[in-house]
Structure formats: structure tokens, C-alpha cells
Design an enzyme around this catalytic site. Structure first.
Site, PDB file in Angstrom:
ATOM      1  CD  GLU A 141      -2.632   0.960   2.754  1.00 29.52           C
ATOM      2  OE1 GLU A 141      -3.519   1.799   2.978  1.00 29.52           O
ATOM      3  OE2 GLU A 141      -2.405  -0.019   3.504  1.00 29.52           O
ATOM      4  CE  LYS A 160      -7.313   1.303   3.688  1.00 29.56           C
ATOM      5  NZ  LYS A 160      -6.077   1.583   4.473  1.00 29.56           N
ATOM      6  CB  CYS A 162      -4.673  -2.062   4.097  1.00 29.16           C
ATOM      7  SG  CYS A 162      -3.911  -2.274   5.730  1.00 29.16           S
TER       8      CYS A 162
END
Length: 266
Positions: free
Chosen positions: A41, A112, A146
Site C-alpha cells: 500500500e 480504498k 489493507c
């Protein structure tokens, strides 16, 4: 398809240095015969960099860093997934990952959707309702970032859209080793798909990263798992294992979606 992931310590605020590191890792992965390299990330900038630096270093998905990644992918004949802070047309900053194929074409850009704590929320806007599933070398591929993988709805959504491989660049830190060791394997098994979880190791300011990056099979088996040191992992993925798994463990077919549309009201 042979796939590689790179686990290393972040190099915060050093975009040129991270691009050179990406080029080096792409060379190593290609030498192993890998067709795809997955990096952590926010790989181009580091993750724990603060609001001001995230805004300063953010680029469009077709910005100068993306053009350099295109060159790296083409030169090494390998697809690349990398994380970066994205400056959108509306001026917002997103925590994004992009998939560039070996020919240098951008196949997907994902933002995200589930932001983790004050650190994420201070730097980024949450992504909208866009979960692309694209084809890469005969595979249907989806991406998460994540914290996204900790919500089972996200990986299930990708699997229901046909994803056979889910790529998860991450920046997971202590004390959340459980996610690396258990949750990732559960997500692969419950969706009968391959899952690649590419984490950092080492420290970044006050964060100690977990490491434990992994490549997991559709039956939850660990094909490769890192410790806490810098490493490149690789594994061979077999699409037939996905088809067989979904036939013999038919969660996706047996799921009663009509029961999961939200709380029932009388």
C-alpha cells in the site's frame, strides 16, 4: 500464472527512490518467470506520511509516476500492482492502487473504500462504489487495500463478480498480526479464490509493520508466507484449482443473497 510479491520497508517521501526500487524488484520478479508483481500500500510514497505530504505527493492515475511504472512494466514484460496517493479530478486525495499490464496499459485503478482510523481519514477521502474486476492473462482479478479485506463483504462482492484472484496491497502493523495469519486465509477459502497480501516490514515513524505477506490458495493453504524481513515471494497459481474449489465447496452458489440485504423490518 506465476505471481510475485515484494515485502520491504517503506521509504517515506522518496518517490524517485521507490520507482527505482520498483524497477529493481520487477527485474528480479521477471527473472523468476513471474507475470505479475504486487507491492505494498502507498508504495511510491510510504504510508505514514501525514496529510500535508500526502497532498503534496498525490498524482493523477495517469501522472508522471504512473508513466514511469508503465515504462518499468514494458521493459520487464511484467504486470505491476502498486499503491500511491491519487489526486482525483475533483481535487480529493484517495489511497489508491493501480494495475498496469505487461504492455503498459492500465487495467484498473481502485480507491480504498474502508479507511482505517485517524491516520487514513486525515489523509484520504473514502473511495466510491467502484470495485473493478478485470482480466489479466486469462484470470479475472479484483483489488482491495489493507483494511478493506477485514470486511468480508468486500471480497465476497469481488468473488460474486467473478474474481478468481484478489490482490491486496497493505500496510498492516502490530498488533494486528492475526489479520495476516488468519483473516487472509479465511477470505481466500470462503470465496474459493487466490489471495495475495503484500505488506511492509520494518518501521515507519511510530509504526512497526507486521510483515507476514502471503500468497494463499483457494482452499486457504499458504503457498508462500514471509516473516518480518525484506523478501520477494513467488508462487504458481492454477486456475483449475479455483474452478474445482467452487464446485466442491459451493459457497457462492449456495449463498442466499436475499437474506443478506439488510435488517428486516416488520
Amino acid at each position: 500464472m506465476r505471481i510475485a510479491l515484494y515485502q520491504g520497508s517503506p521509504q517515506p517521501l522518496d518517490v524517485p527512490g521507490n520507482l527505482e526500487r520498483l524497477n529493481h524488484q520487477a527485474q528480479l520478479a521477471a527473472a523468476r518467470g513471474a507475470e505479475l508483481l504486487v507491492c505494498p500500500e502507498m508504495f511510491l510514497t510510504g504510508y505514514n506520511i501525514g496529510t500535508e505530504s500526502a497532498a503534496h505527493l498525490a498524482e493523477a492515475e495517469d501522472g508522471p509516476s504512473a508513466l514511469r511504472v508503465v515504462e518499468i512494466a514494458q521493459a520487464n514484460r511484467i504486470a505491476i500492482v502498486y499503491g500511491y496517493p491519487e489526486l482525483a479530478d475533483d481535487g480529493r486525495i484517495y489511497n489508491s492502487v493501480q494495475l498496469i499490464n505487461a504492455h503498459g496499459s492500465s487495467l484498473a485503478n481502485y480507491r480504498k473504500t474502508h479507511l482505517f482510523g485517524g491516520l487514513d481519514r486525515a489523509m484520504f477521502s473514502p473511495g466510491d462504489n467502484h470495485f473493478p474486476v478485470v482480466e489479466l492473462n486469462g484470470w479475472k482479478v479484483g483489488m482491495l487495500i489493507c483494511y478493506d479485506i477485514e470486511f468480508p463483504e468486500n471480497s465476497r462482492r469481488l468473488a460474486q463478480a467473478g474474481a478468481e484472484l484478489i490482490l491486496v496491497p497493505t500496510a498492516n502493523m502490530e498488533p494486528y498480526d492475526f489479520i495476516c495469519q488468519v483473516t487472509v486465509r479465511c477470505r481466500a477459502f470462503e470465496n474459493q479464490c487466490y489471495l495475495v497480501y503484500a505488506n511492509y516490514c520494518g518501521e515507519e515513524d511510530d509504526i512497526q509493520y507486521c510483515g507476514h505477506s502471503s500468497i494463499v490458495g483457494p482452499d486457504g493453504s499458504i503457498l508462500a508466507m514471509a516473516g518480518r524481513d525484506e523478501v520477494m515471494l513467488s508462487a504458481d497459481l492454477d486456475l483449475q484449482r479455483v474452478h474445482d474449489g467452487r464446485e466442491h465447496t459451493p459457497y457462492l452458489q449456495d449463498l442466499r443473497s436475499e437474506l443478506h440485504g439488510g435488517p428486516r423490518t416488520e
